[in-house]
Design a protein around this motif. Sequence first.
Motif, PDB file in Angstrom:
ATOM      1  N   ILE A  26       0.772  -1.202  -0.013  1.00  0.00           N
ATOM      2  CA  ILE A  26      -0.034   0.049   0.152  1.00  0.00           C
ATOM      3  C   ILE A  26       0.821   1.094   0.026  1.00  0.00           C
ATOM      4  O   ILE A  26       0.723   2.064  -0.751  1.00  0.00           O
ATOM      5  N   LEU A  27       1.943   1.242   0.908  1.00  0.00           N
ATOM      6  CA  LEU A  27       2.926   2.384   0.892  1.00  0.00           C
ATOM      7  C   LEU A  27       3.588   2.457  -0.365  1.00  0.00           C
ATOM      8  O   LEU A  27       3.866   3.687  -0.817  1.00  0.00           O
ATOM      9  N   TRP A  28       3.880   1.323  -1.145  1.00  0.00           N
ATOM     10  CA  TRP A  28       4.561   1.565  -2.271  1.00  0.00           C
ATOM     11  C   TRP A  28       3.803   1.903  -3.322  1.00  0.00           C
ATOM     12  O   TRP A  28       4.263   2.996  -4.167  1.00  0.00           O
ATOM     13  N   THR A  29       2.460   1.770  -3.454  1.00  0.00           N
ATOM     14  CA  THR A  29       1.582   2.116  -4.510  1.00  0.00           C
ATOM     15  C   THR A  29       1.230   3.625  -4.210  1.00  0.00           C
ATOM     16  O   THR A  29       0.940   4.446  -5.163  1.00  0.00           O
ATOM     17  N   SER A  30       1.074   4.211  -3.016  1.00  0.00           N
ATOM     18  CA  SER A  30       1.121   5.411  -2.475  1.00  0.00           C
ATOM     19  C   SER A  30       1.952   6.314  -2.992  1.00  0.00           C
ATOM     20  O   SER A  30       1.901   7.354  -3.612  1.00  0.00           O
ATOM     21  N   GLN A  31       3.467   5.809  -2.588  1.00  0.00           N
ATOM     22  CA  GLN A  31       4.601   6.626  -3.166  1.00  0.00           C
ATOM     23  C   GLN A  31       4.508   6.834  -4.562  1.00  0.00           C
ATOM     24  O   GLN A  31       5.105   7.788  -5.249  1.00  0.00           O
ATOM     25  N   ILE A  32       4.224   5.716  -5.360  1.00  0.00           N
ATOM     26  CA  ILE A  32       4.055   5.773  -6.966  1.00  0.00           C
ATOM     27  C   ILE A  32       3.142   6.904  -7.483  1.00  0.00           C
ATOM     28  O   ILE A  32       3.498   7.728  -8.160  1.00  0.00           O
ATOM     29  N   LEU A  33       1.947   7.046  -6.730  1.00  0.00           N
ATOM     30  CA  LEU A  33       0.675   7.986  -7.361  1.00  0.00           C
ATOM     31  C   LEU A  33       1.511   9.503  -6.709  1.00  0.00           C
ATOM     32  O   LEU A  33       1.343  10.177  -7.316  1.00  0.00           O
ATOM     33  N   GLN A  34       2.130   9.564  -5.527  1.00  0.00           N
ATOM     34  CA  GLN A  34       2.542  10.797  -5.334  1.00  0.00           C
ATOM     35  C   GLN A  34       3.600  11.293  -6.226  1.00  0.00           C
ATOM     36  O   GLN A  34       3.853  12.400  -6.595  1.00  0.00           O
ATOM     37  N   THR A  35       4.561  10.653  -6.471  1.00  0.00           N
ATOM     38  CA  THR A  35       5.533  10.921  -7.461  1.00  0.00           C
ATOM     39  C   THR A  35       4.914  11.068  -8.908  1.00  0.00           C
ATOM     40  O   THR A  35       5.506  12.180  -9.592  1.00  0.00           O
ATOM     41  N   LEU A  36       3.978  10.293  -9.148  1.00  0.00           N
ATOM     42  CA  LEU A  36       3.134  10.660 -10.495  1.00  0.00           C
ATOM     43  C   LEU A  36       2.872  11.772 -10.515  1.00  0.00           C
ATOM     44  O   LEU A  36       3.022  12.672 -11.521  1.00  0.00           O
ATOM     45  N   ALA A  37       1.952  12.346  -9.695  1.00  0.00           N
ATOM     46  CA  ALA A  37       1.120  13.495  -9.317  1.00  0.00           C
ATOM     47  C   ALA A  37       2.129  14.747  -9.309  1.00  0.00           C
ATOM     48  O   ALA A  37       1.711  15.734 -10.049  1.00  0.00           O
ATOM     49  N   ASN A  38       2.995  14.539  -8.576  1.00  0.00           N
ATOM     50  CA  ASN A  38       3.864  15.562  -8.222  1.00  0.00           C
ATOM     51  C   ASN A  38       4.742  16.206  -9.680  1.00  0.00           C
ATOM     52  O   ASN A  38       4.861  17.391  -9.701  1.00  0.00           O
ATOM     53  N   THR A  39       5.288  15.074 -10.100  1.00  0.00           N
ATOM     54  CA  THR A  39       6.174  15.238 -11.523  1.00  0.00           C
ATOM     55  C   THR A  39       5.361  15.835 -12.565  1.00  0.00           C
ATOM     56  O   THR A  39       5.691  16.918 -13.122  1.00  0.00           O
ATOM     57  N   LEU A  40       3.917  15.311 -12.592  1.00  0.00           N
ATOM     58  CA  LEU A  40       3.244  15.782 -13.740  1.00  0.00           C
ATOM     59  C   LEU A  40       2.917  17.384 -13.484  1.00  0.00           C
ATOM     60  O   LEU A  40       2.611  18.096 -14.397  1.00  0.00           O
TER      61      LEU A  40
END
Length: 414
Positions: A13-27
């Motif tokens: 869950i934390l791994w997936t949350s980190q992916i979404l944070q990186t995706l959203a922040n970079t975009l």
Amino acid sequence: MKKSLFLNKNFKILWTSQILQTLANTLLTISVMVNVYKQTNSVLDSGAVLALTSLAGFLSNLYAAKYINSFHTLALLRVVGWSRGVLTLILGGLIVTHFTFSFILLLIVLFVLNFIGAWYAPARMSVIPLIVEKKEYIRANGSLSVVNQILLAGLWGGGGILILIISPFAMILLIMGSFFVSGFLIYKIKLPHKDTTLTVKKKAQPLWSSIYKSPILINITIMDFFEALANAIWSSALLLAFTHDVLGKGEDWWGFINASYFIGAILGGLIVVYLSRILEMKMGYIIALSGLSMGLFTFMFSTTSSGILALIFCLLMGPLYQIRDTCQVTVLQDIIKQSELAKVTAARNIILTPWTGVTYLIMGYLGDMLGVKLVFILAAALYCGSAILALSSKTLRNYNIKTVTEQESHSIKA
């Protein structure tokens, strides 16, 4: 907690949350920069986006280092995700309406969004020891790092194309949705009832108390100073100058060199995941040897005039530095009491974030005065100096994940 890392539901869950944070922040960063440039036709206004992001991160860490222990960590991670989702919607409204209200208002919203976002990394780092067994620390950090590198490489490489394909409104919805889902996923993390270290009720200690008590932490922070200055050579301006002046190549090779490092960093993350048992036994030596290897390959990179060899050397540096970085994060998680981890991480960022900005000015000035080739050689010496510092410290040199010296354990975890 007895399960394998990749069968650990909380970690996934934390791994997936980190992916979404990186995706959203970079975009979000790419989208705002592109749209600001389109609307204002000003490079300065577009560059202000990155400058504002850095300023917000620095000021945020000042407050986080002092107050982050006043919050329940998982609740904080949820609020960060949801708050950034709401602010992204407001920011999107300003972009879609072509800054009808005010460009200044857009910058204010962007500043608040990044101020809140800077709390995510320290809080996330402090959660890992709660959901992962100590023997899995290095694999957990390695797997988080490798997916982060893949996303950054892909998004910065193809984000501009994605923005051209997707409408601004759809992009804002994608970013906002990623932030919201990231926060929702954190809600699904379940910790054992006995874990009470998430909320610190005692009076907060001075920001630097946990740093100066630990010889290992002091050494690592000093090493970070050396390496931050050395890392400045890989900034776009200096690397482009090296590509032109030393290699005699154009912008295409500059892009190839950047890409080769990202590929190497991804390989380094995979090495950490699959060789974690070997690495964790000699992490102090690994950190030192990675620094020495970085110095050697940087020196070889600086003295070659072959574009192919430059690519190879840069590719080899990626895994080495990624392994070193992951081992260092793992050491910090192991020696610092969990309730102090977020605060200490934020406190270190207060020092290192502005210093990183200053290093670009220092190396840029030296590049003009001494020539870009000599600056790269200087950076190689700095990497070696950092490694020598690690080797000269007995506590760091002999450190491994399974044993902590009695002195360190008393000074940090008491």
